[in-house]
Write a protein that holds these residues in place. Sequence first.
Motif, PDB file in Angstrom:
ATOM      1  N   LEU A 115       1.456 -14.465  18.254  1.00  0.00           N
ATOM      2  CA  LEU A 115       2.513 -13.483  18.490  1.00  0.00           C
ATOM      3  C   LEU A 115       2.095 -12.118  17.961  1.00  0.00           C
ATOM      4  CD1 LEU A 115       5.590 -15.602  17.309  1.00  0.00           C
ATOM      5  CD2 LEU A 115       4.741 -15.317  19.660  1.00  0.00           C
ATOM      6  N   ASP A 116       2.714 -11.080  18.488  1.00  0.00           N
ATOM      7  CA  ASP A 116       2.487  -9.747  17.947  1.00  0.00           C
ATOM      8  C   ASP A 116       3.063  -9.689  16.543  1.00  0.00           C
ATOM      9  OD1 ASP A 116       1.318  -8.899  20.304  1.00  0.00           O
ATOM     10  OD2 ASP A 116       3.201  -8.138  21.136  1.00  0.00           O
ATOM     11  N   ALA A 117       2.244  -9.292  15.606  1.00  0.00           N
ATOM     12  CA  ALA A 117       2.691  -9.220  14.212  1.00  0.00           C
ATOM     13  C   ALA A 117       3.450  -7.922  13.977  1.00  0.00           C
ATOM     14  CB  ALA A 117       1.510  -9.315  13.265  1.00  0.00           C
ATOM     15  N   GLY A 118       4.463  -8.002  13.151  1.00  0.00           N
ATOM     16  CA  GLY A 118       5.218  -6.814  12.778  1.00  0.00           C
ATOM     17  C   GLY A 118       4.626  -6.184  11.529  1.00  0.00           C
ATOM     18  N   ASP A 119       5.471  -5.928  10.550  1.00  0.00           N
ATOM     19  CA  ASP A 119       5.001  -5.332   9.301  1.00  0.00           C
ATOM     20  C   ASP A 119       4.064  -6.298   8.574  1.00  0.00           C
ATOM     21  OD1 ASP A 119       6.588  -3.147   9.825  1.00  0.00           O
ATOM     22  OD2 ASP A 119       8.265  -3.878   8.619  1.00  0.00           O
ATOM     23  N   ARG A 120       3.081  -5.726   7.934  1.00  0.00           N
ATOM     24  CA  ARG A 120       2.141  -6.531   7.157  1.00  0.00           C
ATOM     25  C   ARG A 120       2.500  -6.427   5.676  1.00  0.00           C
ATOM     26  NH1 ARG A 120      -3.967  -5.505   8.643  1.00  0.00           N
ATOM     27  NH2 ARG A 120      -3.503  -3.465   7.698  1.00  0.00           N
ATOM     28  N   ASP A 121       2.570  -7.565   5.011  1.00  0.00           N
ATOM     29  CA  ASP A 121       2.854  -7.616   3.570  1.00  0.00           C
ATOM     30  C   ASP A 121       1.637  -8.186   2.852  1.00  0.00           C
ATOM     31  OD1 ASP A 121       5.526  -6.660   3.771  1.00  0.00           O
ATOM     32  OD2 ASP A 121       6.178  -8.637   4.415  1.00  0.00           O
ATOM     33  N   TRP A 122       1.424  -7.685   1.643  1.00  0.00           N
ATOM     34  CA  TRP A 122       0.245  -8.067   0.869  1.00  0.00           C
ATOM     35  C   TRP A 122       0.670  -8.531  -0.521  1.00  0.00           C
ATOM     36  CZ3 TRP A 122      -4.428  -7.401   3.476  1.00  0.00           C
ATOM     37  CH2 TRP A 122      -4.375  -6.630   4.639  1.00  0.00           C
ATOM     38  N   VAL A 123      -0.107  -9.451  -1.078  1.00  0.00           N
ATOM     39  CA  VAL A 123       0.107  -9.870  -2.456  1.00  0.00           C
ATOM     40  C   VAL A 123      -1.170  -9.550  -3.237  1.00  0.00           C
ATOM     41  CG1 VAL A 123      -0.680 -12.260  -2.113  1.00  0.00           C
ATOM     42  CG2 VAL A 123       0.896 -11.733  -3.969  1.00  0.00           C
ATOM     43  N   VAL A 124      -0.980  -9.052  -4.432  1.00  0.00           N
ATOM     44  CA  VAL A 124      -2.100  -8.629  -5.267  1.00  0.00           C
ATOM     45  C   VAL A 124      -2.181  -9.557  -6.469  1.00  0.00           C
ATOM     46  CG1 VAL A 124      -3.133  -6.738  -6.563  1.00  0.00           C
ATOM     47  CG2 VAL A 124      -1.744  -6.250  -4.535  1.00  0.00           C
ATOM     48  N   VAL A 125      -3.321 -10.161  -6.667  1.00  0.00           N
ATOM     49  CA  VAL A 125      -3.537 -11.107  -7.756  1.00  0.00           C
ATOM     50  C   VAL A 125      -4.413 -10.450  -8.825  1.00  0.00           C
ATOM     51  CG1 VAL A 125      -4.468 -13.371  -8.392  1.00  0.00           C
ATOM     52  CG2 VAL A 125      -3.377 -13.040  -6.161  1.00  0.00           C
ATOM     53  N   GLY A 126      -3.996 -10.626 -10.087  1.00  0.00           N
ATOM     54  CA  GLY A 126      -4.824 -10.173 -11.203  1.00  0.00           C
ATOM     55  C   GLY A 126      -4.675  -8.707 -11.555  1.00  0.00           C
ATOM     56  N   ALA A 127      -3.531  -8.104 -11.235  1.00  0.00           N
ATOM     57  CA  ALA A 127      -3.332  -6.682 -11.536  1.00  0.00           C
ATOM     58  C   ALA A 127      -2.028  -6.477 -12.290  1.00  0.00           C
ATOM     59  CB  ALA A 127      -3.319  -5.865 -10.245  1.00  0.00           C
ATOM     60  N   THR A 128      -1.931  -5.326 -12.932  1.00  0.00           N
ATOM     61  CA  THR A 128      -0.702  -4.928 -13.620  1.00  0.00           C
ATOM     62  C   THR A 128      -0.096  -3.740 -12.896  1.00  0.00           C
ATOM     63  OG1 THR A 128      -1.814  -3.340 -15.065  1.00  0.00           O
ATOM     64  CG2 THR A 128      -1.691  -5.640 -15.828  1.00  0.00           C
TER      65      THR A 128
ATOM     66  N   ALA B  29      -2.291   3.496 -11.191  1.00  0.00           N
ATOM     67  CA  ALA B  29      -3.517   4.259 -11.409  1.00  0.00           C
ATOM     68  C   ALA B  29      -4.338   4.382 -10.133  1.00  0.00           C
ATOM     69  CB  ALA B  29      -4.357   3.599 -12.510  1.00  0.00           C
ATOM     70  N   ARG B  30      -4.182   3.412  -9.224  1.00  0.00           N
ATOM     71  CA  ARG B  30      -4.885   3.447  -7.941  1.00  0.00           C
ATOM     72  C   ARG B  30      -4.104   4.221  -6.871  1.00  0.00           C
ATOM     73  NH1 ARG B  30      -8.778  -1.025  -7.043  1.00  0.00           N
ATOM     74  NH2 ARG B  30      -9.208  -1.999  -9.067  1.00  0.00           N
ATOM     75  N   GLY B  31      -2.982   4.800  -7.246  1.00  0.00           N
ATOM     76  CA  GLY B  31      -2.225   5.630  -6.323  1.00  0.00           C
ATOM     77  C   GLY B  31      -1.078   4.933  -5.625  1.00  0.00           C
ATOM     78  N   PHE B  32      -0.822   3.664  -5.956  1.00  0.00           N
ATOM     79  CA  PHE B  32       0.302   2.945  -5.348  1.00  0.00           C
ATOM     80  C   PHE B  32       1.613   3.464  -5.944  1.00  0.00           C
ATOM     81  CE2 PHE B  32      -3.175   0.172  -4.388  1.00  0.00           C
ATOM     82  CZ  PHE B  32      -2.814  -0.515  -3.234  1.00  0.00           C
ATOM     83  N   LYS B  33       2.643   3.529  -5.100  1.00  0.00           N
ATOM     84  CA  LYS B  33       3.959   4.003  -5.547  1.00  0.00           C
ATOM     85  C   LYS B  33       4.886   2.811  -5.754  1.00  0.00           C
ATOM     86  CE  LYS B  33       7.905   6.848  -4.149  1.00  0.00           C
ATOM     87  NZ  LYS B  33       8.494   7.691  -3.059  1.00  0.00           N
ATOM     88  N   ALA B  34       5.419   2.676  -6.959  1.00  0.00           N
ATOM     89  CA  ALA B  34       6.325   1.567  -7.278  1.00  0.00           C
ATOM     90  C   ALA B  34       7.671   1.781  -6.602  1.00  0.00           C
ATOM     91  CB  ALA B  34       6.506   1.449  -8.790  1.00  0.00           C
TER      92      ALA B  34
END
Length: 408
Positions: free
Chosen positions: A17-30, A36-41
């Motif tokens: 199927l055509d995928a919609g929004d993509r979600d990611w999980v990050v392991v081993g980070a705080t 610090a990598r520029g991600f916005k909480a």
Amino acid sequence: MKTYLVGGAVRDRLLGLDAGDRDWVVVGATQQEMEARGFKAVGRDFPVFLHPHTGEEHALARTERKSGRGYRGFVVDADPSVTLEQDLQRRDFTINAIACDEDSGTLVDPWGGARDLQARVLRHVGPAFVEDPLRVLRAARFMARFAPLGFTLAPETAALMREIAASGELDALVPERIWQELRKALRAARPSAFLRTLHDTGALAPILPEVAALYGIPQRVEFHPEVDTGVHQEMVSDMAARLAPGDDLIGFAALTHDLGKALTPAEQLPRHVMHEQRGLKPLAALCDRLRIPADHRQLAAAVCREHLNVHRIDELRDATVLDLLQRCDGFRRPERIAQMALACECDKRGRLGFEDSEYPQRATLLRLHAAALAINARDLAAEGLSGPAVGEALNKARINAIGAARRA
């Protein structure tokens, strides 16, 4: 620190199927490392971040522990030591508990989600499923989406849904979340699977008691070969998905058009005299409880009140047609008449053996409405009329226009 694609994007890719929004999980980070990598909480209840370039959601791997009533009663642990497998274990269904290493293309599937996708089975991940009552609605909503692909609900998952329904935990769901899931179900390909899943697991009455009350109510077999009003409702909802795919406005009007049939006195059954008027009170109660948006509420009320009038549009006097258009705000909100006509067609064709029948009443109503719309007060004022005389002349001219369109 390692990032994996998870959830619906992986599931839909495996289904082709055509995928919609993509979600990611990050392991081993705080959180500090992510920022610090520029991600916005952006997460309020647990650490979720937006990618600085793609804007896609990245969540820290986490575990959840039940701490209170309802779907918000959880303690979240997003420590860097939480593994990917532990994060996947807290998810609702096996088909949503698959991760993909985008660098290598390797799937991480500890709970057999790919196998269940092949078998077309919706199955919960583990016993913690019962801790979140919202998952009952999610299960029903996923069935509305995936039933056309041949999906069935795993018996053990249905059993847990019955347990949740019997526990009273569904009462803890807030109106906004119920409406969110209902709205998605109405946009899906088979809304009947949403209703049937909830009904069969005892969850429809706590969530939509006005709709649940329709099941088991008989109708006249010559008009409704399916007899059971609940079954008719399922068919009407599916017809709305067929004729107006993805339109939850039409879907909601179709869902609630016959609520009055549950209030028909037993001695009158299987006839349902005045069910259109009786349906307005339970519709208002449902809308108030779930805080339904005004557009949905107003169209649903018009369809509930007027659907039999639309079915017999050819029998109505020209003046009565004008009254109908005015009651439905058809001159200030002309789009509402087209929406109502479509919802009424869903009702007429949502019956056993009528699925592919013609419904000329829709075209008739639209033609008469267009004729009446062509008459406006400015033209009459230009002829020297003023005050109440304009309104009287406007109504008369519109009635004449309706009559002319009917004879054309």
